[in-house]
Design a protein around this motif. Structure first.
Motif, PDB file in Angstrom:
ATOM      1  N   GLY A 142       8.022  -3.178   9.982  1.00 14.74           N
ATOM      2  CA  GLY A 142       6.879  -3.766  10.523  1.00 14.74           C
ATOM      3  C   GLY A 142       5.788  -4.072   9.475  1.00 14.74           C
ATOM      4  N   ILE A 143       6.213  -4.571   8.316  1.00 10.93           N
ATOM      5  CA  ILE A 143       5.331  -4.811   7.291  1.00 10.93           C
ATOM      6  C   ILE A 143       5.183  -6.510   7.239  1.00 10.93           C
ATOM      7  CG2 ILE A 143       5.023  -5.070   4.878  1.00 10.93           C
ATOM      8  CD1 ILE A 143       6.676  -2.441   4.613  1.00 10.93           C
ATOM      9  N   ASP A 144       3.875  -6.880   7.587  1.00 15.52           N
ATOM     10  CA  ASP A 144       3.486  -8.316   7.638  1.00 15.52           C
ATOM     11  C   ASP A 144       3.007  -8.787   6.317  1.00 15.52           C
ATOM     12  OD1 ASP A 144       2.877 -10.935   8.675  1.00 15.52           O
ATOM     13  OD2 ASP A 144       0.849 -10.281   9.224  1.00 15.52           O
ATOM     14  N   LYS A 145       3.955  -8.868   5.363  1.00 18.18           N
ATOM     15  CA  LYS A 145       3.656  -9.386   3.871  1.00 18.18           C
ATOM     16  C   LYS A 145       5.062  -9.951   3.631  1.00 18.18           C
ATOM     17  CE  LYS A 145       0.476  -6.168   2.386  1.00 18.18           C
ATOM     18  NZ  LYS A 145       0.026  -4.918   1.299  1.00 18.18           N
ATOM     19  N   HIS A 146       5.071 -11.195   2.678  1.00 18.20           N
ATOM     20  CA  HIS A 146       6.202 -11.900   2.122  1.00 18.20           C
ATOM     21  C   HIS A 146       6.611 -11.056   1.037  1.00 18.20           C
ATOM     22  CE1 HIS A 146       8.778 -15.007   1.152  1.00 18.20           C
ATOM     23  NE2 HIS A 146       8.295 -15.248   0.005  1.00 18.20           N
ATOM     24  N   LEU A 147       7.910 -10.387   1.285  1.00 13.30           N
ATOM     25  CA  LEU A 147       8.280  -9.529   0.215  1.00 13.30           C
ATOM     26  C   LEU A 147       9.255 -10.151  -0.484  1.00 13.30           C
ATOM     27  CD1 LEU A 147       9.089  -5.832   2.096  1.00 13.30           C
ATOM     28  CD2 LEU A 147       6.922  -6.578   0.936  1.00 13.30           C
ATOM     29  N   THR A 148       9.036  -9.999  -1.662  1.00  9.69           N
ATOM     30  CA  THR A 148      10.063 -10.442  -2.730  1.00  9.69           C
ATOM     31  C   THR A 148      10.423  -9.338  -3.921  1.00  9.69           C
ATOM     32  OG1 THR A 148       8.360 -11.345  -4.363  1.00  9.69           O
ATOM     33  CG2 THR A 148       9.115 -12.811  -2.528  1.00  9.69           C
ATOM     34  N   TRP A 149      11.372  -9.497  -4.699  1.00  6.47           N
ATOM     35  CA  TRP A 149      11.542  -8.562  -5.753  1.00  6.47           C
ATOM     36  C   TRP A 149      10.295  -8.343  -6.648  1.00  6.47           C
ATOM     37  CZ3 TRP A 149      17.001  -8.467  -8.172  1.00  6.47           C
ATOM     38  CH2 TRP A 149      17.252  -7.314  -8.825  1.00  6.47           C
ATOM     39  N   TYR A 150       9.760  -9.453  -6.914  1.00  6.87           N
ATOM     40  CA  TYR A 150       8.338  -9.293  -7.519  1.00  6.87           C
ATOM     41  C   TYR A 150       7.286  -8.351  -7.000  1.00  6.87           C
ATOM     42  CZ  TYR A 150       9.574 -11.519 -12.205  1.00  6.87           C
ATOM     43  OH  TYR A 150      10.162 -11.796 -13.150  1.00  6.87           O
ATOM     44  N   VAL A 151       7.353  -8.225  -5.618  1.00 13.56           N
ATOM     45  CA  VAL A 151       6.423  -7.572  -5.086  1.00 13.56           C
ATOM     46  C   VAL A 151       6.559  -6.182  -5.533  1.00 13.56           C
ATOM     47  CG1 VAL A 151       5.588  -6.504  -2.900  1.00 13.56           C
ATOM     48  CG2 VAL A 151       6.104  -9.137  -3.040  1.00 13.56           C
ATOM     49  N   ALA A 152       7.769  -5.702  -5.893  1.00 17.36           N
ATOM     50  CA  ALA A 152       8.000  -4.429  -6.573  1.00 17.36           C
ATOM     51  C   ALA A 152       7.427  -4.033  -7.664  1.00 17.36           C
ATOM     52  CB  ALA A 152       9.396  -3.946  -6.359  1.00 17.36           C
ATOM     53  N   ARG A 153       7.402  -5.012  -8.711  1.00 18.41           N
ATOM     54  CA  ARG A 153       6.516  -5.061  -9.841  1.00 18.41           C
ATOM     55  C   ARG A 153       5.089  -4.989  -9.596  1.00 18.41           C
ATOM     56  NH1 ARG A 153       7.091  -5.562 -15.218  1.00 18.41           N
ATOM     57  NH2 ARG A 153       5.766  -7.244 -16.258  1.00 18.41           N
ATOM     58  N   HIS A 154       4.583  -5.659  -8.916  1.00 12.67           N
ATOM     59  CA  HIS A 154       3.101  -5.660  -8.466  1.00 12.67           C
ATOM     60  C   HIS A 154       2.967  -4.311  -7.928  1.00 12.67           C
ATOM     61  CE1 HIS A 154       3.518 -10.235  -8.091  1.00 12.67           C
ATOM     62  NE2 HIS A 154       3.498  -9.776  -9.200  1.00 12.67           N
ATOM     63  N   THR A 155       3.720  -3.723  -6.984  1.00 13.75           N
ATOM     64  CA  THR A 155       3.246  -2.567  -6.325  1.00 13.75           C
ATOM     65  C   THR A 155       3.164  -1.245  -7.539  1.00 13.75           C
ATOM     66  OG1 THR A 155       4.389  -3.159  -4.422  1.00 13.75           O
ATOM     67  CG2 THR A 155       4.087  -0.683  -4.595  1.00 13.75           C
ATOM     68  N   THR A 195       0.793  -1.419   0.051  1.00 13.03           N
ATOM     69  CA  THR A 195      -0.046  -0.002   0.003  1.00 13.03           C
ATOM     70  C   THR A 195       0.900   1.142  -0.148  1.00 13.03           C
ATOM     71  OG1 THR A 195       0.059   0.186   2.402  1.00 13.03           O
ATOM     72  CG2 THR A 195      -1.810  -1.298   1.310  1.00 13.03           C
ATOM     73  N   GLN A 196       0.418   2.526  -0.190  1.00 14.57           N
ATOM     74  CA  GLN A 196       1.162   3.715  -0.171  1.00 14.57           C
ATOM     75  C   GLN A 196       1.739   3.966   1.081  1.00 14.57           C
ATOM     76  OE1 GLN A 196       1.579   5.773  -3.123  1.00 14.57           O
ATOM     77  NE2 GLN A 196       3.310   6.210  -1.612  1.00 14.57           N
ATOM     78  N   GLN A 197       0.814   3.481   2.206  1.00  9.18           N
ATOM     79  CA  GLN A 197       1.430   3.605   3.548  1.00  9.18           C
ATOM     80  C   GLN A 197       2.920   2.670   3.910  1.00  9.18           C
ATOM     81  OE1 GLN A 197      -1.614   3.364   2.765  1.00  9.18           O
ATOM     82  NE2 GLN A 197      -2.308   5.484   3.338  1.00  9.18           N
ATOM     83  N   GLU A 198       2.562   1.676   3.350  1.00  9.49           N
ATOM     84  CA  GLU A 198       3.900   0.793   3.430  1.00  9.49           C
ATOM     85  C   GLU A 198       4.994   0.876   2.571  1.00  9.49           C
ATOM     86  OE1 GLU A 198       1.186  -3.445   4.380  1.00  9.49           O
ATOM     87  OE2 GLU A 198       1.506  -2.786   2.223  1.00  9.49           O
ATOM     88  N   LEU A 199       4.543   1.415   1.363  1.00  9.55           N
ATOM     89  CA  LEU A 199       5.727   1.871   0.500  1.00  9.55           C
ATOM     90  C   LEU A 199       6.418   3.243   1.036  1.00  9.55           C
ATOM     91  CD1 LEU A 199       7.023   1.585  -2.143  1.00  9.55           C
ATOM     92  CD2 LEU A 199       5.282   3.174  -3.285  1.00  9.55           C
TER      93      LEU A 199
END
Length: 406
Positions: free
Chosen positions: A342-355, A233-237
């Motif tokens: 404090g981000i409860d998500k499984h971050l991978t490099w591809y999450v950036a593309r999705h974001t 989300t924008q807040q997490e970013l």
């Protein structure tokens, strides 16, 4: 170079106590076995060092001459096929040598189809039009196909015009539940569907090359299970962007991750970008221009202020626009960053593309056609998946509707 080795077939002994002599034929990545039709006592085979020493028995002299003639005829047949095509199938060689109807006249084998397609695909990889990872997946799909035929039908190959619907759905079942790779049994549905589509793509290539008339995989209708893409989300970013890390490695990973968040480039594409990919248009706006390695589709993206700050930060420190880091290390460090932010998500490099597709573009009103173009998607359906997960857009539209009823 063609290589032929003669050996005794273990476990098979005639009434005379003799073992059959087989030939193992190898060429590039291919290998097949053939019976020579000859037999010999195991003790004599070992004593004469596979008939390579000076022979005294007339029977063994005749036998050696027969094997030499076998080798000569194999090489002759191989050279004949090499004149017709540089891409030689050993299955075709075996059939031609044994006097069976030529595969070329009856049809093309499925393994030959995969080999010809993969040889073509490898040329595209060498020309940097497609990724090496995609080529490896096609090679893996060929291995899985061969393993299936060996285990299920006890054959090494099959003519494409002999492939039935039962064969195709047995192959799908084998991939899902019985295939074995690095100790892991079975492949998940989405990967299986992608492998099956690779067989279909290879057959379509053979149709274009005039090798076959119809695609035996044309009716396959396996579906990929669509899962909600993980994105920030924008807040997490903002939380990641505003976080200062004392460890330099985490700071580099953060910048690399944010670069993809604001450009949408996949890891392999982001890593290959250099200053040569930056262009200025007639309005003095800066763009990153490149082709996606995976699909060779153009993916041009305007440089946003956060992107430019990252590019300037690492300018002249390395060849690329961003620091080089392996996908494996990147994902490991992103897990650490997620914990620290404090981000409860499984971050991978591809999450950036999705974001980039969701929060950065679609969430800010960028038209889906433009998002699809920037991401290098082959069709807009791929991009529509991201639009479906944006509840914030739904809420904005519903808020406008609520105002009309107040």
């Amino acid at each position: 170079m063609l290589k032929v080795i003669f050996y005794l077939k273990a476990g098979k002994v005639s009434k005379k106590g003799e073992s059959p002599i087989f030939a193992r034929i190898s060429y590039h990545q291919q290998s097949i076995t053939m019976s020579t039709g000859k037999t010999i006592l195991k003790e004599r085979w070992q004593f004469t060092k596979n008939l390579r020493t000076v022979l005294k028995l007339e029977k063994e002299k005749v036998l050696k001459h027969s094997l030499e003639l076998f080798l000569l005829n194999i090489e002759k047949k191989f050279n004949e096929l090499a004149k017709e095509s540089s891409d030689i199938s050993l299955v075709q060689l075996k059939n031609e040598f044994n006097g069976k109807t030529s595969i070329q006249t009856k049809g093309v084998s499925i393994v030959e189809i995969m080999q010809k397609h993969n040889a073509y695909f490898e040329k595209k990889v060498n020309a940097e039009e497609r990724s090496k990872a995609s080529f490896q997946k096609y090679e893996r799909s060929k291995e899985l196909l061969v393993n299936f035929m060996k285990q299920q039908y006890q054959i090494e190959d099959l003519l494409s015009n002999e492939i039935s619907s039962a064969f195709i759905y047995n192959l799908e079942s084998f991939l899902k539940y019985e295939s074995n790779f690095k100790g892991k049994v079975g492949i998940k549905n989405n990967s299986v569907v992608k492998y099956m589509r690779m067989y279909k793509t290879a057959c379509n290539y053979s149709i274009r090359m005039g090798l076959i008339d119809k695609n035996p995989f044309a009716f396959y209708d396996g579906k990929i299970n669509i899962k909600d893409a993980v994105f920030l989300t924008q807040q997490e970013l903002n939380r990641i962007e505003n976080k200062k890390f004392s460890a330099e490695r985490l700071e580099r990973v953060k910048d690399t991750f944010l670069f993809s968040c604001y450009t949408g480039y996949a890891p392999v594409d982001a890593s290959n970008l250099t200053s040569n990919n930056i262009f200025q248009d007639n309005n003095n706006a800066l763009w990153i221009m490149t082709n996606r390695t995976k699909t060779a589709i153009r993916a041009n993206v305007p440089i946003l202020p956060p992107t430019l700050r990252i590019i300037n930060k690492y300018k002249d420190l390395q060849i690329g626009l961003i620091p080089k880091i392996s996908n494996q290390k990147m994902n490991a460090y992103l897990k650490e960053i997620a914990d620290l932010c404090g981000i409860d998500k499984h971050l991978t490099w591809y999450v950036a593309r999705h974001t980039f597709a969701t929060t950065v573009t679609l969430g800010n009103g960028v038209r889906i056609e433009n998002v699809s173009s920037m991401m290098g998607h082959t069709n807009i359906k791929q991009t529509q998946h991201y639009a479906k997960v944006l509840d914030v857009n739904v809420m904005e539209d519903m808020t406008k509707l609520k105002e009309k009823y107040m």
